[in-house]
Write a protein that holds these residues in place. Structure first.
Motif, short mmCIF file in Angstrom:
data_model
loop_
_atom_site.label_atom_id
_atom_site.label_comp_id
_atom_site.label_asym_id
_atom_site.label_seq_id
_atom_site.Cartn_x
_atom_site.Cartn_y
_atom_site.Cartn_z
N SER A 121 -45.84 -11.33 18.04
CA SER A 121 -46.67 -10.69 17.01
C SER A 121 -45.85 -10.58 15.73
CB SER A 121 -47.13 -9.31 17.47
OG SER A 121 -47.81 -8.65 16.43
N TRP A 122 -46.46 -10.97 14.61
CA TRP A 122 -45.76 -10.88 13.33
C TRP A 122 -45.67 -9.44 12.83
CZ3 TRP A 122 -48.37 -8.65 9.35
CH2 TRP A 122 -49.77 -8.58 9.45
N THR A 123 -46.48 -8.54 13.42
CA THR A 123 -46.46 -7.14 12.97
C THR A 123 -45.12 -6.47 13.26
OG1 THR A 123 -48.82 -7.04 13.49
CG2 THR A 123 -47.69 -4.96 13.10
N SER A 124 -44.55 -6.78 14.43
CA SER A 124 -43.25 -6.19 14.77
C SER A 124 -42.16 -6.66 13.80
CB SER A 124 -42.87 -6.55 16.20
OG SER A 124 -42.84 -7.96 16.36
N GLY A 125 -42.20 -7.95 13.43
CA GLY A 125 -41.23 -8.45 12.45
C GLY A 125 -41.41 -7.81 11.08
N PHE A 126 -42.67 -7.60 10.68
CA PHE A 126 -42.94 -6.96 9.39
C PHE A 126 -42.41 -5.53 9.37
CE2 PHE A 126 -45.77 -4.09 7.06
CZ PHE A 126 -45.57 -4.56 5.76
N PHE A 127 -42.64 -4.78 10.45
CA PHE A 127 -42.15 -3.40 10.48
C PHE A 127 -40.63 -3.33 10.56
CE2 PHE A 127 -46.56 -2.28 11.65
CZ PHE A 127 -46.72 -1.17 10.82
N LEU A 128 -40.01 -4.34 11.17
CA LEU A 128 -38.55 -4.37 11.18
C LEU A 128 -38.00 -4.57 9.77
CD1 LEU A 128 -35.88 -4.41 12.75
CD2 LEU A 128 -36.19 -6.89 13.02
N LEU A 129 -38.58 -5.52 9.02
CA LEU A 129 -38.16 -5.72 7.63
C LEU A 129 -38.43 -4.49 6.78
CD1 LEU A 129 -39.38 -9.41 7.07
CD2 LEU A 129 -37.06 -8.61 7.58
N TRP A 130 -39.56 -3.89 6.99
CA TRP A 130 -39.91 -2.69 6.23
C TRP A 130 -38.95 -1.53 6.53
CZ3 TRP A 130 -41.73 2.08 8.13
CH2 TRP A 130 -42.20 2.97 7.14
N PHE A 131 -38.57 -1.39 7.82
CA PHE A 131 -37.64 -0.33 8.21
C PHE A 131 -36.26 -0.57 7.58
CE2 PHE A 131 -34.44 1.33 11.19
CZ PHE A 131 -34.79 2.68 11.18
N HIS A 132 -35.81 -1.80 7.56
CA HIS A 132 -34.51 -2.10 6.93
C HIS A 132 -34.54 -1.81 5.43
CE1 HIS A 132 -31.66 -4.79 4.82
NE2 HIS A 132 -30.83 -4.39 5.79
N THR A 133 -35.64 -2.15 4.78
CA THR A 133 -35.75 -1.90 3.35
C THR A 133 -35.72 -0.41 3.04
OG1 THR A 133 -37.04 -3.93 3.06
CG2 THR A 133 -37.18 -2.28 1.31
N ILE A 134 -36.43 0.38 3.85
CA ILE A 134 -36.45 1.83 3.64
C ILE A 134 -35.06 2.43 3.87
CG2 ILE A 134 -37.38 4.01 4.49
CD1 ILE A 134 -39.32 2.43 2.78
N CYS A 135 -34.38 1.99 4.93
CA CYS A 135 -33.05 2.54 5.23
C CYS A 135 -32.03 2.16 4.16
CB CYS A 135 -32.59 2.03 6.60
SG CYS A 135 -33.51 2.71 7.99
N ALA A 136 -32.03 0.89 3.73
CA ALA A 136 -31.07 0.44 2.73
C ALA A 136 -31.28 1.14 1.39
CB ALA A 136 -31.16 -1.08 2.56
N SER A 137 -32.51 1.22 0.95
CA SER A 137 -32.79 1.90 -0.33
C SER A 137 -32.50 3.40 -0.25
CB SER A 137 -34.23 1.65 -0.72
OG SER A 137 -35.12 2.12 0.28
N SER A 138 -32.73 4.00 0.91
CA SER A 138 -32.44 5.43 1.06
C SER A 138 -30.93 5.70 0.99
CB SER A 138 -33.00 5.95 2.38
OG SER A 138 -34.41 5.79 2.43
N ILE A 139 -30.15 4.84 1.63
CA ILE A 139 -28.69 5.01 1.56
C ILE A 139 -28.19 4.84 0.13
CG2 ILE A 139 -26.50 4.03 2.32
CD1 ILE A 139 -27.86 3.30 4.95
N ALA A 140 -28.75 3.86 -0.59
CA ALA A 140 -28.36 3.67 -1.99
C ALA A 140 -28.73 4.89 -2.84
CB ALA A 140 -29.02 2.41 -2.55
#
Length: 291
Positions: A121-140
């Motif tokens: 399912s492409w949904t799991s990959g999308f949420f993984l990318l979204w989770f990484h983006t949220i974590c990286a931007s939050s740390i910055a």
């Protein structure tokens, strides 16, 4: 240089010592008395000599001119050496930041691809990318909020303010450098629409000013009597901005034009040549490190 050499030739021709001055005057007076007695006095050419205090003043001015010439030449060589060092270090830093962000981005996409293949399912990959983006931007964001506030934004406006005579606290501190470096890696690898132009210019400015401060205060090879102040700070900060842009985009002329037109308010011909050579070296080192 020509004025100093002309002054030295003038002193070598006209300056005599105090003893020679007194002997010459006594010889002239004796010769004139004898010629008056014999009735053969002729009009002689006037010979001018420097008095002892005039001779001392001339010698002091010549020594001062020679010292200023020596210090100026040493300062020029010292500035060129610092320019080459700044170019290499800035290019290596910017290239390392880009390589690190590319590695994080590749690993992020690799995990998303494996997740999609395993789950189907492409949904799991999308949420993984979204989770990484949220974590990286939050740390910055946390780095900017709690470590160094000057690490937020592009940094170009702060550099413009500094080059126009405004003192900004922690603009070139080590905490700001760490925040800017790790924040750029996290933001560039997270897929956010944020460029590297401003952070690269800021990193170049921090590197240039830090190396200048260290070299002037602690380097054993610095020239004696070297002047250091706000003008030197502004010159090297503007030069660091140009080198940072050239390192990020591989554009030496673009880096000089950016620093000349956008960031700086005061410029000089010597700074143009130093910045051009530094940008050329930085672009070459960046291309070589990328390969």
């Amino acid at each position: 240089v020509n004025q100093v050499l002309a002054m030295e030739r003038h002193l070598s021709k006209s300056v005599v010592s105090t003893h020679e001055y007194s002997d010459t005057e006594s010889n002239l007076s004796t010769t004139r008395r004898r010629s008056h007695k014999r009735g053969r006095h002729k009009k002689t050419a006037h010979v001018s000599y420097l008095a002892p205090h005039e001779m001392l003043a001339k010698q002091q001015s010549l020594a001062k001119a020679l010292r200023s010439l020596e210090v100026g030449g040493g300062q020029v060589v010292f500035s060129w050496m610092l320019t080459l060092i700044i170019s290499v270090l800035t290019s290596l830093q910017v290239s390392g930041i880009f390589l690190a962000s590319d590695e994080v981005q590749s690993y992020r996409l690799h995990l998303a691809r494996e997740t999609i293949q395993n789950t189907g399912s492409w949904t799991s990959g999308f949420f993984l990318l979204w989770f990484h983006t949220i974590c990286a931007s939050s740390i910055a964001c946390l780095l900017v909020l709690f470590v160094a506030n000057r690490g937020g934004g592009s940094g170009i406006s702060d550099i413009k303010a500094f080059l126009n005579g405004n003192g900004i606290p922690d603009l070139f501190s080590f905490r700001t450098y760490l925040t800017r470096t790790f924040g750029l890696i996290l933001v560039a690898s997270s897929g956010i629409f944020a460029g590297s132009e401003g952070p690269s210019a800021h990193i170049g400015a921090i590197t240039a000013r830090s190396i200048l401060r260290f070299a002037v205060e602690k380097a054993p090879f610095r020239p004696r009597g070297m002047s250091y102040g706000h003008r030197s700070d502004c010159e090297f900060v503007a030069q660091g901005v140009a080198i940072g842009i050239a390192s990020a985009f591989g554009a030496p002329v673009g880096g000089i034009l950016f620093a000349f037109e956008e960031a700086s308010s005061f410029w000089s011909k010597n700074l143009t040549w130093r910045s051009f050579v530094g940008c050329m070296l930085a672009a070459a080192v960046g291309k070589a490190s990328a390969v």
